[in-house]
Motif scaffolding. Structure first.
Motif, PDB file in Angstrom:
ATOM      1  N   GLU B 166      12.647  47.924 -50.848  1.00  0.00           N
ATOM      2  CA  GLU B 166      11.976  47.413 -51.938  1.00  0.00           C
ATOM      3  C   GLU B 166      11.772  45.712 -51.984  1.00  0.00           C
ATOM      4  OE1 GLU B 166      13.218  48.980 -55.674  1.00  0.00           O
ATOM      5  OE2 GLU B 166      12.096  50.712 -55.393  1.00  0.00           O
ATOM      6  N   PHE B 167      12.789  45.066 -51.423  1.00  0.00           N
ATOM      7  CA  PHE B 167      12.681  43.712 -51.350  1.00  0.00           C
ATOM      8  C   PHE B 167      11.563  43.270 -50.606  1.00  0.00           C
ATOM      9  CE2 PHE B 167      15.930  44.133 -48.330  1.00  0.00           C
ATOM     10  CZ  PHE B 167      15.579  43.400 -47.174  1.00  0.00           C
ATOM     11  N   MET B 169       8.762  45.227 -49.894  1.00  0.00           N
ATOM     12  CA  MET B 169       7.557  45.545 -50.707  1.00  0.00           C
ATOM     13  C   MET B 169       7.432  44.552 -51.887  1.00  0.00           C
ATOM     14  SD  MET B 169       6.911  49.447 -51.270  1.00  0.00           S
ATOM     15  CE  MET B 169       8.659  49.840 -51.534  1.00  0.00           C
ATOM     16  N   ALA B 170       8.440  43.903 -52.469  1.00  0.00           N
ATOM     17  CA  ALA B 170       8.412  43.093 -53.398  1.00  0.00           C
ATOM     18  C   ALA B 170       7.641  41.756 -53.068  1.00  0.00           C
ATOM     19  CB  ALA B 170       9.665  42.617 -54.353  1.00  0.00           C
ATOM     20  N   ALA B 171       8.116  41.319 -51.769  1.00  0.00           N
ATOM     21  CA  ALA B 171       7.571  40.179 -51.262  1.00  0.00           C
ATOM     22  C   ALA B 171       6.144  40.285 -50.960  1.00  0.00           C
ATOM     23  CB  ALA B 171       8.171  39.801 -49.938  1.00  0.00           C
ATOM     24  N   GLN B 172       5.852  41.477 -50.473  1.00  0.00           N
ATOM     25  CA  GLN B 172       4.411  41.872 -50.327  1.00  0.00           C
ATOM     26  C   GLN B 172       3.550  41.726 -51.624  1.00  0.00           C
ATOM     27  OE1 GLN B 172       4.663  45.667 -48.666  1.00  0.00           O
ATOM     28  NE2 GLN B 172       4.787  44.993 -46.480  1.00  0.00           N
ATOM     29  N   SER B 173       4.040  42.207 -52.670  1.00  0.00           N
ATOM     30  CA  SER B 173       3.420  42.394 -53.970  1.00  0.00           C
ATOM     31  C   SER B 173       3.321  40.837 -54.505  1.00  0.00           C
ATOM     32  CB  SER B 173       4.089  43.251 -54.833  1.00  0.00           C
ATOM     33  OG  SER B 173       5.083  42.475 -55.601  1.00  0.00           O
ATOM     34  N   HIS B 185      12.546  36.985 -45.129  1.00  0.00           N
ATOM     35  CA  HIS B 185      13.118  38.149 -45.694  1.00  0.00           C
ATOM     36  C   HIS B 185      13.689  39.219 -44.877  1.00  0.00           C
ATOM     37  CE1 HIS B 185      11.305  37.181 -49.801  1.00  0.00           C
ATOM     38  NE2 HIS B 185      10.349  36.793 -49.305  1.00  0.00           N
TER      39      HIS B 185
END
Lengths: 332, 276, 326
Positions: B166-167, B169-173, B185
């Motif tokens: 998730e972290f 994916m959070a960076a991607q978002s 990351h």
């Protein structure tokens, strides 16, 4: 659609390849949904696991390519944008992921985490130390938390850090995937109050994805109930909670155990397992579990229709307070 | 600094660290510790036994063995550290690319890694030396080719696991670039185990260098190397055992030192013991 | 008669920063054929308690006082590992949040269910028949065919039901269920609770049910134990706890459940503050630092009092209904 609409989703489908390498078979995680969110509005997506709610959220955020339909954000079509064209829009739309701790980079300090959006989108002219302090105070964390690492935080504190990061660039829309997941009951309220408070102060629109209907009740203006990748019922929170029109909504509402041992549990039991997306049921896709099922439901798919201010996909929408038919054979 | 203290708290780790420090210090200050030229011939002083003038005696050409061991240590450490550092860097970059890149690229790279890995080290060394002639560079290239696939695979596996976390994916978002996601990351979360693994590989590298020099595939005479000293000792074992001892002892000491240190580091950083 | 009686149990973990008092004077009983629920938030000591009962405390954890009496007064504290292993799975069985913890992914469900009957003297075919019967009991459709399938071929809800079937197959005296429905969707959760209730009645075992979900506890349990920061702050009959909570923590916790808020509100109740550091427990009431009703008297050590009909509260300010009248 009016001027206030900031996000509009039209007939969106998300297909995943299924089967072997040479198989052309695909399953539809999201099977044609439409929604619109206005400035300052909170919209909730409700559904159980596998209903496609998280996939839809990721599609809106551009982390998942869509196979049909279109997504418009602040007047601009975004589903066709490349990564670099999408980047400036990411300042206007932020996403919070399910796991409060797991969505934070484990080797970064809280200070680095909440200011990461500035570093990604250019930190020129910003005093990152001051920003850290400002953001932490906005979410109610003391400034000395800036030096902590994610594993040193409780779930609620980690969630606050996630919220601080999500609002750092003052977005117009926050997508929150299960914002209360993994949090203690006494902390859930804190996070929801915080989100509500920020929404009012910053004029945010929110898309909240959750399986917890009680959460929806308190935060959302409108709600959409998802089943097998489709919306079965959409309407204002009051309407949907007061008198669910779709049998699935009614069953979901009744499936919430309430903290009262003496409450009569006149529950709408849903028999059988959730069907596989690979073999969608014929007709109304809920007919295999619906207590009110009739012959027509097995063959004919119901078209979503407007009933008293909301949209329902059911041949036989429920009257308020409807009870399931008494005798019903349990399917094997 | 806390890590050093934790290493010192373990008897084995403290012992390993002491050996490593000893070897490093002696190699660095080789010029101050002996007045003899490691390559200086002195035909009259052949096969001298250890004495106060020649601490480890002399070899078949009358060269002082103590100074050859000291300067040989420089070669050994140079080869070990430089080639390990290059292997690490290459392994990390390739592993990140394979793990984070598209599926087809991953498949191609894994095929390549496995192909490289399946070559026996000696065959590889012989083939390379046949092409280029024996040299220190050849030794380092062999070491790098032998080490990189293993490092890259470990980094790749961890990267794949983190890619869907998730972290990330959070960076991607948030719109982070791929380079930033990898650097900020992912890298800090995958680098720990590989560094420890590399520290445990250093004795292997020293053994490869010694082995290749022993076989005449590595350092060219008269440059001193522990492997070539051992080879000299082997050829003259009937005359004196001291040459073989002088070549073998430092290999053993260094290998033990790095192994003990590496094992202790691994125990300290073992994620299963974290949080206790 | 109680199946499990925990008496002033204390568990301490040694950590780098000093001893951590994870359980302090925990007492409660699980009577025969009853379902006792343990409710509490993260850090309340639920998992430590289960591990202490099962003899599975981590290496740095130690029972520093009290007794865990099982069935005929067997003290499980200090029981040798072989004897403990003989009890586990036979007299005490467990169901956890993740059913895959109990299921081996590479062995068919039928073989696993036969394997766990290794202590019984039944023939292979009798064991298979028993396995089929258990799967039918947990409402797995086409049980006979299901025995030949592997765990991954079942949905999450079915896997949990199979895990429950396996846990109850040897008809244990006590089933410990640790958040068994937390990972399930709401509709499956209620179905699983009803199933569990039904099976408990049929088999006649006792259940120790751990959950953070107040609604589930209210619906399933006969008695409730409320834990906070490693202490039992309140215990009693399910109606006493949910209708007349006396400990401020219980009261606040119940208030916080969004399901309690029937009126739509944008200002949900919370319990501000954090649980205290268990390495430095407050001398007095452990909840006092977060309690809005705290007074000077709360700084003194608290004792558990019976305020009537087995309703026990660890709070000086709690009064019995009779006292309240006066």
């Amino acid at each position: 659609m009016n001027d206030a609409t900031i996000l509009s989703v039209r007939d969106v489908e998300v297909a995943f390849p299924a089967g072997g390498l040479l198989s052309r078979q695909a399953i539809l995680g999201v099977a044609g949904v439409s929604l619109g969110i206005s400035r300052g509005e909170t919209f909730a997506l409700v559904g159980e696991s596998g209903s496609g709610k998280t996939t839809l959220a990721r599609a809106i955020n551009g982390l998942q390519t869509i196979s049909a339909g279109e997504i418009t954000f602040e007047g601009q079509r975004i589903d066709t944008l490349g990564k670099s064209a999408m980047k400036p829009l990411r300042q206007r739309m932020s996403m919070m992921f399910q796991d409060p701790v797991g969505s934070l980079s484990p080797r970064m300090t809280v200070g680095d985490l909440v200011t990461e959006p500035f570093r990604i989108h250019g930190a020129q002219g910003r005093n990152l130390k001051a920003e850290t302090k400002r953001l932490l105070s906005l979410v109610g964390l003391p400034p000395d938390f800036a030096g902590r690492f994610p594993h040193q935080l409780s779930g609620g504190q980690a969630r606050r850090v996630g919220v601080a990061r999500a609002i750092a660039l003052e977005p117009a829309l926050i997508i929150a995937d299960e914002p209360t997941a993994g949090l203690d009951v006494s902390v859930q309220g804190e996070v929801l109050n915080l989100l509500n408070d920020l929404r009012e102060r910053l004029g945010l629109a929110m898309l909240i994805i959750t399986h917890n209907l009680h959460v929806v009740h308190h935060v959302a203006d409108r709600v959409a109930v998802m089943y097998l990748g489709r919306f079965v019922e959409t309407g204002t929170t009051e309407d949907v909670f007061d008198a669910p029109a779709h049998p699935y909504t009614a069953a979901l509402l009744s499936a919430n155990p309430e903290p009262d041992p003496d409450r009569a549990h006149d529950r709408i039991a849903l028999p059988a397992e959730v069907p596989s997306l690979l073999r969608r049921p014929s007709g109304c896709e809920f007919h295999t579990r619906c207590p009110w099922v009739q012959d027509r439901c097995r063959t004919e798919a119901p078209a979503p229709a407007d009933i008293g201010g909301r949209r329902v996909a059911c041949h036989f929408p429920l009257a308020p307070g409807a009870r399931p038919p008494a005798h019903r054979k349990e399917p094997a | 600094m806390g890590q050093v203290r934790r290493v010192l708290r373990e008897p084995l780790g403290a012992f390993g660290l002491a050996l490593v420090v000893l070897v490093v210090v002696m190699s660095i200050f080789a010029g101050l510790l002996t007045q003899y030229d490691p390559a200086g011939l002195s035909p009259r002083d052949r096969f001298l036994d250890p004495s106060t003038t020649h601490l480890l005696g002399t070899d078949q050409l009358g060269r002082d063995l103590f100074s050859r061991v000291l300067f040989g240590g420089r070669i050994a450490l140079y080869v070990a550290l430089v080639s390990t550092a290059i292997s690490l860097a290459a392994g990390i970059v390739l592993g990140l690319i394979a793990g984070y890149g598209p599926r087809w690229l991953d498949n191609v790279m894994i095929l390549l890694f496995d192909a490289l890995k399946s070559f026996p080290t000696v065959m590889l060394a012989l083939a390379l030396v046949t092409l280029t002639g024996p040299s220190l560079t050849a030794v380092m290239v062999v070491v790098i080719i032998v080490n990189v696939p293993g490092y890259a695979r470990i980094i790749r596996t961890q990267t794949i696991a983190l890619k869907s976390s998730e972290f990330v994916m959070a960076a991607q978002s948030m719109g982070a670039s791929t380079a930033r996601i990898l650097r900020v990351h992912i890298l800090p979360n995958v680098i720990g185990p590989i560094v420890i693994l590399a520290s445990m590989d250093i004795p292997v590298v020293i053994a490869i260098e010694a082995g290749m020099s022993f076989l005449g595939l590595g350092v060219r005479p008269p440059t001193p190397s522990w492997g070539s000293i051992l080879n000299d000792g082997f050829a003259n074992i009937r005359e004196t055992p001291w040459i073989a001892i002088a070549g073998g002892l430092p290999i053993i000491v260094t290998t033990l030192g790095f192994t003990f240190l590496g094992e202790t580091l691994r125990d300290i950083f073992d994620p299963r013991l974290k949080g206790r | 008669m109680s199946v499990l009686a925990i008496e002033t149990l204390n568990v301490t973990f040694s950590t780098e920063a000093g001893p951590l008092h994870a359980l302090k004077d925990v007492s409660f009983t699980v009577p025969e054929r009853r379902i006792v629920g343990i409710v509490g938030e993260s850090g309340c000591g639920k998992s430590t308690l289960i591990n202490a009962i099962l003899g599975l405390l981590a290496d740095n954890g130690r029972v520093t006082g009290g007794r865990i009496l099982f069935e005929d007064g067997n003290d499980l504290v200090g029981l040798d590992p072989t004897a403990m292993r003989a009890l586990r799975g036979l007299r005490i069985s467990t169901v956890f949040q993740d059913p895959m913890g109990a299921l081996n992914p590479v062995i068919s469900v039928g073989r696993q269910m036969v394997n766990i009957q290794y202590r019984s003297g039944l023939s292979k075919s009798a064991k298979l028949a028993r396995a089929t019967e258990m799967l039918e009991l947990v409402r797995i459709p086409d049980a006979r065919a299901a025995l030949r399938r592997y765990p991954h071929q079942f949905s999450g809800g079915m896997k949990q039901r199979i895990a429950i079937a396996m846990a109850l197959m040897m008809e244990p005296a006590l089933l410990i269920a640790d958040e068994p429905t937390t990972a399930l969707d709401a509709t499956l959760e209620v179905a699983t609770i009803e199933l569990l209730k039904d099976l408990q009645r049929k088999i006649g075992c006792s259940v120790l049910f751990i959950s953070h979900h107040l609604g589930v506890i209210a619906e399933l349990c006969d008695e409730v134990v409320v834990m906070y920061a490693g202490e039992v702050v309140e215990r009693g009959d399910v109606r006493q706890i949910f209708h007349q909570p006396k400990h401020p923590y219980t009261m606040r916790l119940l208030e916080c459940d969004p399901a309690r808020q029937t009126e739509r509100t944008r200002n949900l109740p919370t319990i501000p503050g954090e649980i205290p550091d268990l390495r430095a427990r407050p001398r007095g009431c452990v909840f006092a630092p977060r309690c809005t009703l705290a007074e000077a008297i709360c700084a003194a050590p608290q004792v558990e009092r019976d305020i009537g009909r087995g309703h026990r509260v660890r709070c000086v300010k709690a009064v019995s209904p009779a006292e309240a009248e006066a």
